[in-house]
Design a protein around this motif. Structure first.
Motif, mmCIF file in Angstrom:
data_model
loop_
_atom_site.group_PDB
_atom_site.id
_atom_site.type_symbol
_atom_site.label_atom_id
_atom_site.label_comp_id
_atom_site.label_asym_id
_atom_site.label_seq_id
_atom_site.Cartn_x
_atom_site.Cartn_y
_atom_site.Cartn_z
ATOM 1 N N ALA A 130 0.830 -1.204 0.000
ATOM 2 C CA ALA A 130 0.000 0.000 0.000
ATOM 3 C C ALA A 130 0.863 1.253 0.000
ATOM 4 C CB ALA A 130 -0.938 -0.006 1.207
ATOM 5 N N LEU A 131 1.960 1.230 0.742
ATOM 6 C CA LEU A 131 2.873 2.369 0.752
ATOM 7 C C LEU A 131 3.472 2.594 -0.637
ATOM 8 C CD1 LEU A 131 4.421 4.582 2.196
ATOM 9 C CD2 LEU A 131 6.153 2.896 2.823
ATOM 10 N N ALA A 132 3.860 1.491 -1.297
ATOM 11 C CA ALA A 132 4.403 1.612 -2.655
ATOM 12 C C ALA A 132 3.356 2.189 -3.604
ATOM 13 C CB ALA A 132 4.875 0.240 -3.145
ATOM 14 N N GLY A 133 2.104 1.750 -3.454
ATOM 15 C CA GLY A 133 1.040 2.290 -4.294
ATOM 16 C C GLY A 133 0.793 3.758 -4.021
ATOM 17 N N ALA A 134 0.832 4.142 -2.742
ATOM 18 C CA ALA A 134 0.660 5.551 -2.391
ATOM 19 C C ALA A 134 1.781 6.391 -2.985
ATOM 20 C CB ALA A 134 0.622 5.709 -0.867
ATOM 21 N N TRP A 135 2.972 5.838 -3.016
ATOM 22 C CA TRP A 135 4.120 6.515 -3.626
ATOM 23 C C TRP A 135 3.842 6.811 -5.104
ATOM 24 C CZ3 TRP A 135 9.675 5.775 -1.753
ATOM 25 C CH2 TRP A 135 10.571 6.411 -2.577
ATOM 26 N N VAL A 136 3.387 5.791 -5.833
ATOM 27 C CA VAL A 136 3.147 5.951 -7.267
ATOM 28 C C VAL A 136 1.997 6.921 -7.514
ATOM 29 C CG1 VAL A 136 2.496 4.749 -9.389
ATOM 30 C CG2 VAL A 136 4.072 3.663 -7.772
ATOM 31 N N VAL A 137 0.915 6.797 -6.729
ATOM 32 C CA VAL A 137 -0.237 7.688 -6.905
ATOM 33 C C VAL A 137 0.157 9.129 -6.642
ATOM 34 C CG1 VAL A 137 -2.461 8.354 -5.927
ATOM 35 C CG2 VAL A 137 -2.001 5.961 -6.450
ATOM 36 N N THR A 139 3.150 10.605 -6.717
ATOM 37 C CA THR A 139 4.192 11.176 -7.561
ATOM 38 C C THR A 139 3.927 11.029 -9.040
ATOM 39 O OG1 THR A 139 5.495 9.126 -7.580
ATOM 40 C CG2 THR A 139 5.903 10.670 -5.777
ATOM 41 N N GLY A 140 2.952 10.210 -9.408
ATOM 42 C CA GLY A 140 2.708 9.963 -10.817
ATOM 43 C C GLY A 140 3.775 9.114 -11.460
ATOM 44 N N GLY A 141 4.521 8.381 -10.643
ATOM 45 C CA GLY A 141 5.617 7.546 -11.136
ATOM 46 C C GLY A 141 6.511 7.143 -9.993
ATOM 47 N N LEU A 142 7.609 6.503 -10.310
ATOM 48 C CA LEU A 142 8.534 6.048 -9.272
ATOM 49 C C LEU A 142 9.599 7.107 -9.031
ATOM 50 C CD1 LEU A 142 8.886 2.325 -10.357
ATOM 51 C CD2 LEU A 142 7.487 3.275 -8.514
ATOM 52 N N ARG A 143 9.181 8.237 -8.447
ATOM 53 C CA ARG A 143 10.142 9.298 -8.183
ATOM 54 C C ARG A 143 9.731 10.054 -6.927
ATOM 55 N NH1 ARG A 143 7.993 14.227 -9.618
ATOM 56 N NH2 ARG A 143 6.090 14.166 -10.865
ATOM 57 N N LEU A 144 10.654 10.835 -6.393
ATOM 58 C CA LEU A 144 10.379 11.680 -5.229
ATOM 59 C C LEU A 144 11.146 12.975 -5.410
ATOM 60 C CD1 LEU A 144 9.226 12.213 -2.433
ATOM 61 C CD2 LEU A 144 11.217 11.069 -1.452
ATOM 62 N N ASP A 145 10.408 14.076 -5.583
ATOM 63 C CA ASP A 145 11.023 15.376 -5.816
ATOM 64 C C ASP A 145 11.453 15.986 -4.495
ATOM 65 O OD1 ASP A 145 11.784 17.851 -6.660
ATOM 66 O OD2 ASP A 145 9.754 18.585 -7.043
ATOM 67 N N VAL A 146 12.750 16.082 -4.245
ATOM 68 C CA VAL A 146 13.259 16.649 -2.999
ATOM 69 C C VAL A 146 14.261 17.763 -3.302
ATOM 70 C CG1 VAL A 146 12.877 14.608 -1.595
ATOM 71 C CG2 VAL A 146 14.996 14.797 -2.898
ATOM 72 N N GLN A 147 13.992 18.550 -4.319
ATOM 73 C CA GLN A 147 14.931 19.581 -4.725
ATOM 74 C C GLN A 147 14.602 20.907 -4.060
ATOM 75 O OE1 GLN A 147 14.822 19.717 -8.964
ATOM 76 N NE2 GLN A 147 15.609 17.628 -9.229
ATOM 77 N N GLY A 148 15.665 21.716 -3.867
ATOM 78 C CA GLY A 148 15.508 23.077 -3.399
ATOM 79 C C GLY A 148 14.979 23.184 -1.983
ATOM 80 N N VAL A 149 14.254 24.305 -1.713
ATOM 81 C CA VAL A 149 13.749 24.576 -0.378
ATOM 82 C C VAL A 149 12.655 23.600 0.031
ATOM 83 C CG1 VAL A 149 14.310 27.019 -0.497
ATOM 84 C CG2 VAL A 149 12.096 26.234 -1.323
ATOM 85 N N GLY A 273 -0.738 2.784 -9.584
ATOM 86 C CA GLY A 273 -0.545 2.990 -8.151
ATOM 87 C C GLY A 273 -1.834 2.828 -7.377
ATOM 88 N N ALA A 274 -2.956 3.311 -7.939
ATOM 89 C CA ALA A 274 -4.248 3.161 -7.277
ATOM 90 C C ALA A 274 -4.602 1.688 -7.102
ATOM 91 C CB ALA A 274 -5.329 3.864 -8.089
ATOM 92 N N ALA A 275 -4.343 0.881 -8.143
ATOM 93 C CA ALA A 275 -4.615 -0.551 -8.041
ATOM 94 C C ALA A 275 -3.746 -1.202 -6.973
ATOM 95 C CB ALA A 275 -4.365 -1.216 -9.402
ATOM 96 N N LEU A 276 -2.494 -0.768 -6.880
ATOM 97 C CA LEU A 276 -1.590 -1.318 -5.875
ATOM 98 C C LEU A 276 -2.031 -0.950 -4.467
ATOM 99 C CD1 LEU A 276 0.979 -3.001 -5.698
ATOM 100 C CD2 LEU A 276 2.310 -0.880 -5.793
ATOM 101 N N VAL A 277 -2.539 0.280 -4.307
ATOM 102 C CA VAL A 277 -3.061 0.702 -2.996
ATOM 103 C C VAL A 277 -4.219 -0.192 -2.573
ATOM 104 C CG1 VAL A 277 -4.312 2.527 -1.793
ATOM 105 C CG2 VAL A 277 -2.294 3.092 -3.131
ATOM 106 N N LEU A 278 -5.172 -0.393 -3.470
ATOM 107 C CA LEU A 278 -6.345 -1.201 -3.134
ATOM 108 C C LEU A 278 -5.952 -2.643 -2.820
ATOM 109 C CD1 LEU A 278 -8.856 0.137 -5.808
ATOM 110 C CD2 LEU A 278 -8.802 0.654 -3.373
ATOM 111 N N PHE A 279 -5.034 -3.196 -3.597
ATOM 112 C CA PHE A 279 -4.586 -4.559 -3.339
ATOM 113 C C PHE A 279 -3.865 -4.648 -2.001
ATOM 114 C CE2 PHE A 279 -1.323 -7.902 -3.641
ATOM 115 C CZ PHE A 279 -2.150 -9.003 -3.838
ATOM 116 N N GLY A 280 -3.027 -3.668 -1.710
ATOM 117 C CA GLY A 280 -2.294 -3.676 -0.445
ATOM 118 C C GLY A 280 -3.204 -3.556 0.755
ATOM 119 N N VAL A 281 -4.205 -2.683 0.668
ATOM 120 C CA VAL A 281 -5.152 -2.539 1.779
ATOM 121 C C VAL A 281 -5.940 -3.829 1.982
ATOM 122 C CG1 VAL A 281 -7.236 -1.331 2.539
ATOM 123 C CG2 VAL A 281 -5.321 -0.037 1.608
#
Length: 291
Positions: A130-137, A139-149, A273-281
């Motif tokens: 579910a956490l992995a699915g929440a990540w994809v939902v 971010t819209g992909g397998l990424r995490l924007d941690v740039q700048g302030v 990602g939404a499908a992964l969230v539902l499956f994980g829950v």
């Protein structure tokens, strides 16, 4: 069925709170937004206590457990929402949606450590899926924007997730002894008392706009009053680790709001990602604590 509908209401209202926060932050500072919404929520809860003739019981509960209730209010209202809104004011909605959902992992770990709850392997697998699915939902992909302030905002939101887990675990003990209305009222009132001084020191609170005021009022009634009251009613019949895993559905609901209300595009990664969230829950639901 009523229980599950209330849980669905909690998730929907908390998902909506991210949109309302953005509107309120347009003319108010983070401390003013949080203090304003919880001041209104506290007044509504006091009125509800009076209407149900529970004010004497509320006073007795505070006298009996003032310290635990104070800790719950500071943790679950002042710190949780203060950190979350301050973080959202500094980072993107994408990162806020993702990092806020770490609360399920933190809650499961704290519940195992302090509430002696046990999860089967399917429960743990469901949590991380579910956490992995929440990540994809989020971010819209397998990424995490941690740039700048935005890094500062990300860390604040992540801290709020850990604080939310503490709130769920601490409140679980109190809701076993007191009705949800009393627990919610105590946390709201004592937490608001800690927030008001911070709001008064903030310059932006003196120049609100009508959209900002309306957003704060809706935050107070929906995500503040109804969602928290229904959450503790849920905690009476659903253990902490299983209840918190449903928080992972919030990015999915937020995505629906964004598509329907804001006309944002829906990319394939979000659908996956939404499908992964539902499956994980669903998997976590099957992995109930072992006796």
């Amino acid at each position: 069925m009523t229980r599950w509908l209330k849980l669905a209401g909690v998730l929907t209202l908390w998902a909506l709170s991210f949109i309302l926060n953005e509107v309120a932050l347009g003319s108010l500072g983070p401390a003013a937004v949080v203090a304003g919404r919880w001041t209104v929520t506290s007044l509504l809860l006091l009125g509800l206590l009076g209407a149900r003739q529970q004010l004497p019981a509320f006073g007795a509960a505070l006298r009996q457990d003032l310290v635990p209730f104070t800790v719950l209010g500071v943790v679950g209202v002042a710190l949780l929402y203060g950190l979350q809104v301050a973080g959202q004011a500094r980072t993107s909605a994408i990162n806020t949606g993702l990092l806020a959902n770490m609360v399920g992992v933190f809650t499961a770990l704290l519940a195992v450590a302090f509430l002696h709850e046990r999860l089967r392997w399917t429960g743990w697998a469901g949590i991380f899926l579910a956490l992995a699915g929440a990540w994809v939902v989020s971010t819209g992909g397998l990424r995490l924007d941690v740039q700048g302030v935005a890094v500062v905002g990300d860390l604040l939101v992540l801290a709020s997730s850990f604080v939310a887990a503490l709130y769920f675990v601490l409140g679980k003990r109190l809701v076993e002894r007191y009705p949800p209305l009393i627990v919610t009222s105590a946390a709201a009132i004592l937490g608001t008392a800690a927030l008001i001084p911070l709001a008064l020191l903030e310059d932006q609170w003196r120049s609100p706009t009508w959209p900002g005021v309306v957003a704060v009022l809706v935050l107070a009634i929906g995500p503040g009053l109804l969602a928290n009251l229904w959450w503790w009613q849920t905690a009476q019949w659903l253990d902490a680790s299983r209840a918190a895993v449903y928080v992972y559905l919030i990015p999915l609901i937020t995505m629906v709001f964004a598509v329907v209300l804001l006309h944002e595009p829906l990319v394939p990664a979000q659908i996956a990602g939404a499908a992964l969230v539902l499956f994980g829950v669903g998997l976590a639901e099957r992995g109930r604590p072992a006796p």
